[in-house]
Design an enzyme around this catalytic site. Structure first.
Site, PDB file in Angstrom:
ATOM      1  N   ASP A   1       0.421  -9.814  -5.327  1.00  0.00           N
ATOM      2  CA  ASP A   1       1.747  -9.217  -5.148  1.00  0.00           C
ATOM      3  C   ASP A   1       1.759  -7.784  -5.677  1.00  0.00           C
ATOM      4  OD1 ASP A   1       4.269  -9.208  -4.133  1.00  0.00           O
ATOM      5  OD2 ASP A   1       5.221 -10.087  -5.887  1.00  0.00           O
TER       6      ASP A   1
ATOM      7  N   LEU B   1       0.831  -1.200   0.000  1.00  0.00           N
ATOM      8  CA  LEU B   1       0.000   0.000   0.000  1.00  0.00           C
ATOM      9  C   LEU B   1       0.866   1.250   0.000  1.00  0.00           C
ATOM     10  CD1 LEU B   1      -2.545  -1.337   2.617  1.00  0.00           C
ATOM     11  CD2 LEU B   1      -2.725  -1.423   0.127  1.00  0.00           C
ATOM     12  N   ARG B   2       2.154   1.062   0.204  1.00  0.00           N
ATOM     13  CA  ARG B   2       3.166   2.133   0.110  1.00  0.00           C
ATOM     14  C   ARG B   2       3.062   3.166   1.217  1.00  0.00           C
ATOM     15  NH1 ARG B   2       6.663  -0.758  -2.832  1.00  0.00           N
ATOM     16  NH2 ARG B   2       6.185  -0.869  -5.052  1.00  0.00           N
TER      17      ARG B   2
END
Lengths: 436, 318
Positions: A306, A64-65
């Protein structure tokens, strides 16, 4: 909120259901199937005629950064993408900036995710501090904060003593440890599968033994320590063979593969398509076949997206300099359907790998639509055709090898906890108009 | 497989990025065109006006003197305006991306880019990015390709040994890291060479190289037996000692081309080397300077071949 999904083909792999069945939802749970409970008055009706109703998908890896890498993607954008992809529960690896190695970071992430009211987010805590592979994190504290397991993500843990200690410590509390087997030295400088394609393109290779050498260490340490191991993103035929043997011998390991590896191989790199720069690398056709065989016979428990959104700047560079990863949340369903068609698998068996099986190995509720289970539901149109392009993706990352590809199967509606959190604008209406 | 990015919709060569998959007719056309340019250098006025008014940028992201110079000479003999940019020293160190650099130079009305870069695929990246009227020549990208070197080697072989169908060719040395070897292997196969062999210790042979159409040997006596052409590859200094090879001395003893090892070849075999040579590492001086060596003619032909490529690209799409 009471709600009914009417007329859809209910597919629930866990309970072996595949029939047109109405689904009644109340208080965030599945209240009844088929016939309405006494006195049930729906406040909303979803017409699922011609559509499939299945458990919301459980994705074992979606980056999700957040925190720290918001220029690539934000929690808002990626959870929106999850909803658009029918993913209602997702596991996020700890390789954020800073890594998820402190309870406060995990609590903040869980809180942010909850406040957005979309997919359920299950963070993996860092196995070692800063993911540096030296000192253990406070696993018990991190677990209390909401971590579902512990992982090094793609960071190296070269010191086998530290690895063994980490597994012993995790085993003390019964925590799962998620490891992606890749030997640091054998994969050094490599950017593509070590084989004919990499040789032709002049790309430094990562040999298959980079996976199997690390895997044998992990399997031996799993036996030694009794730790619960989940193996992430297996990519080689030999590696899958080793896991098959380990499972036959009764070792409690589980494993997943990335969805891209079910569909693509080294030759898809074509003329240096940096969207095919993935970790682990796309491998040979024989490896891809072994992945499909492993999914069919149950050696591989789950397929994950992924999901790794990467900004354009990091991909618009020569292949070897490109940041690895591909966006995937919104492609998990259509690519799973494509796999089912190509492998002549019944739909419920394919969907099991993205619903019930990953939920089981996580030990979470969901991934099923039995009466009393959480109303995390995906309603999709199995016949909708669409084209992957930058505009059709909700994710901030537009990096996918499937850019421009035609897909069959698209999410119409996603529910989490009995609430409609995604309703594709004009999706169903447009199709109905087109078919009439 | 996506469309070959170096061929335009009319089947013409629009960029030269790799020799892999290049149609045989185009390859032969380049060699024939080069033959017509070989004489230019011997004239009193060493110029033809084919590229007058064209701006050619030598875009070198990796240091090079020899290759850059030969491209510069070739462009000047075609009357083009040549600009040399050693990017390694400027923009890249300031954090500018490859494509930013290319966009900036395109805005200066470049007609052709000659690109060298340490990363495989860099020339493809640039070719896919530039406006359709701009042509890209790959002057070496990572380990991937060095197509003009491959072409000039084919020109040289054809000059001395015109019948590829009867030839045995051995490429000796650092196949693992060599873009030159890859381009030669593709070209030799396109031209129907009877046998292409590669000879090196296992640490210098990339995996799956047989799939490119070669036979792998690890022993010089066996590999060189009866060959008509020997191509020696340069061994980079940093690879002479370490985990790939133990020492330059041992390498020379087992894989260096000495008169004794040359004797395994056909009696009239020619010896080639893309340069710059490491005398006493991959090749003995007496062989490099001997009667069977065609290393200097390679350089001369190289200019004509590069003139041919530039003039063919400049005329495509017009």
């Amino acid at each position: 909120m009471k709600l009914v999904i009417k007329g859809g083909r209910l597919i629930d792999p866990k309970h072996g259901r595949d029939a047109v069945t109405d689904v009644y939802i109340a208080s965030g749970k599945i209240a009844a199937l088929g016939a309405a409970p006494a006195g049930f008055i729906a406040q909303r009706m979803i017409d699922a005629t011609g559509l499939v109703v299945c458990p919301g998908f459980v994705d074992l890896s979606a980056r999700l950064r957040e925190p720290g890498l918001e220029y690539k993607a934000t929690l808002e954008s990626e959870l929106e993408a999850a909803m658009a992809g029918g993913v209602t529960s997702l596991v996020c690896p700890p390789d954020t900036d800073p890594p998820l190695d402190e309870p406060g970071l995990v609590e903040m992430l869980k809180h942010r995710a909850r406040s957005l009211n979309k997919a359920r987010v299950f963070p993996l805590g860092a196995l070692t501090q800063k993911l540096e592979g030296r000192e253990l994190t406070e696993m018990a504290e991190l677990s209390d904060a909401g971590c579902i397991g512990f992982s090094q993500a793609d960071a190296a843990l070269t010191d086998t003593m530290t690895l063994m200690r980490a597994l012993q410590y995790a085993a003390t509390f019964g925590f799962a440890v998620w490891l992606r087997p890749q030997d640091v030295f054998l994969s050094r400088h490599g950017v593509a599968h070590d084989g004919e394609v990499a040789t032709r393109l002049g790309l430094p290779g990562i040999p298959s033994c980079a996976e199997t050498v690390a895997l044998s260490t992990i399997l031996l340490l799993a036996r030694e320590t009794g730790a619960r191991i989940h193996l992430c993103r297996l990519s080689t035929a030999a590696g899958i063979g080793m896991v098959r043997v380990a499972k036959e011998q009764g070792l409690a390991v589980t494993c997943d593969v990335g969805m891209h590896h079910v569909h693509l191989s080294e030759s898809d790199i074509g003329f240096f398509d940096s969207n095919c720069r993935l970790v682990p690398p796309l491998r040979a056709e024989a490896d891809r076949a072994a992945i499909r065989a492993g999914l069919a016979d149950g050696t591989i428990d789950a397929v994950c997206s992924d999901h790794s959104p990467v900004d354009d700047d990091a991909k618009q560079v020569p292949f070897g300099e490109a940041e690895p990863g591909a966006t995937g949340l919104e492609l998990l369903l259509p690519l799973s359907l494509q796999w089912a068609r190509e492998a002549h698998l019944p739909l419920d068996r394919a969907l099991a790998r993205i619903t019930h099986e990953p939920a089981r190995l996580l030990g979470i509720a969901g991934g099923e639509l039995g009466v009393g289970s959480p109303a995390d539901v995906c309603v999709f149109d199995p016949d909708a055709h669409w084209r992957v392009d930058r505009k059709s993706l909700y994710s901030q990352g537009k990096n996918t090898p499937f850019l421009g590809a035609r897909m069959q199967g698209r999410v119409c509606c996603t529910l989490v906890d009995g609430h409609v959190v995604f309703d594709r604008p004009h999706g169903r209406e447009a199709r109905k108009q087109a078919t009439t | 497989m996506r469309n070959n990015p170096q061929i335009n919709q009319h089947g013409e060569l629009n960029h030269l990025l790799t020799l892999e998959g290049l149609p045989r007719e185009i390859l032969l056309h380049i060699l024939d065109t080069a033959a017509s340019f070989v004489g230019v250098a011997e004239r009193e006025v060493k110029k033809v006006p084919l590229l007058r008014g064209k701006a050619i940028f030598n875009l070198f992201f990796e240091p090079s003197t020899r290759t850059r110079t030969t491209f510069e000479i070739a462009a000047k003999r075609l009357s083009a305006d040549v600009l040399n940019l050693n990017i390694g020293a400027s923009s890249q160190s300031k954090g500018e991306t490859v494509l930013d650099t290319v966009d900036n130079l395109s805005a200066m009305h470049a007609d052709m880019f000659i690109v060298r870069h340490a990363q495989s695929g860099a020339a493809h990246l640039i070719a896919q990015h530039v406006a359709p009227h701009i042509h890209v020549i790959n002057a070496g990208d990572g380990r991937h390709a060095h197509p003009t070197q491959g072409l000039l080697d084919m020109y040289t072989i054809r000059h001395y040994k015109p019948d590829f169908g009867g030839l045995r060719v051995a490429i000796v040395g650092d196949l693992m890291h060599s873009r030159v070897a890859r381009s030669e292997i593709h070209a030799l196969n396109i031209l129907g060479t009877r046998e292409v062999r590669v000879i090196a210790p296992k640490t210098l042979i990339p995996s799956g190289v047989e799939g490119l159409g070669v036979q792998v040997y690890h022993n010089m006596a066996a590999g060189l037996a009866g060959v008509d052409v020997v191509i020696m590859l340069r061994l980079q200094h940093e690879r002479m000692k370490g985990a790939i090879l133990p020492s330059a001395q041992e390498y020379f003893k087992y894989y260096g081309l000495t008169p004794e090892k040359l004797a395994f070849c056909s009696h009239d075999a020619i010896v080639m080397h893309p340069g710059p040579m490491n005398r006493g590492v991959e090749i003995d001086s007496s062989v490099a300077d001997g009667a069977q060596s065609v290393i200097l003619p390679q350089v001369t032909f190289g200019i004509a071949v590069r003139m041919a490529v530039m003039s063919i690209l400049a005329s495509s799409g017009s």
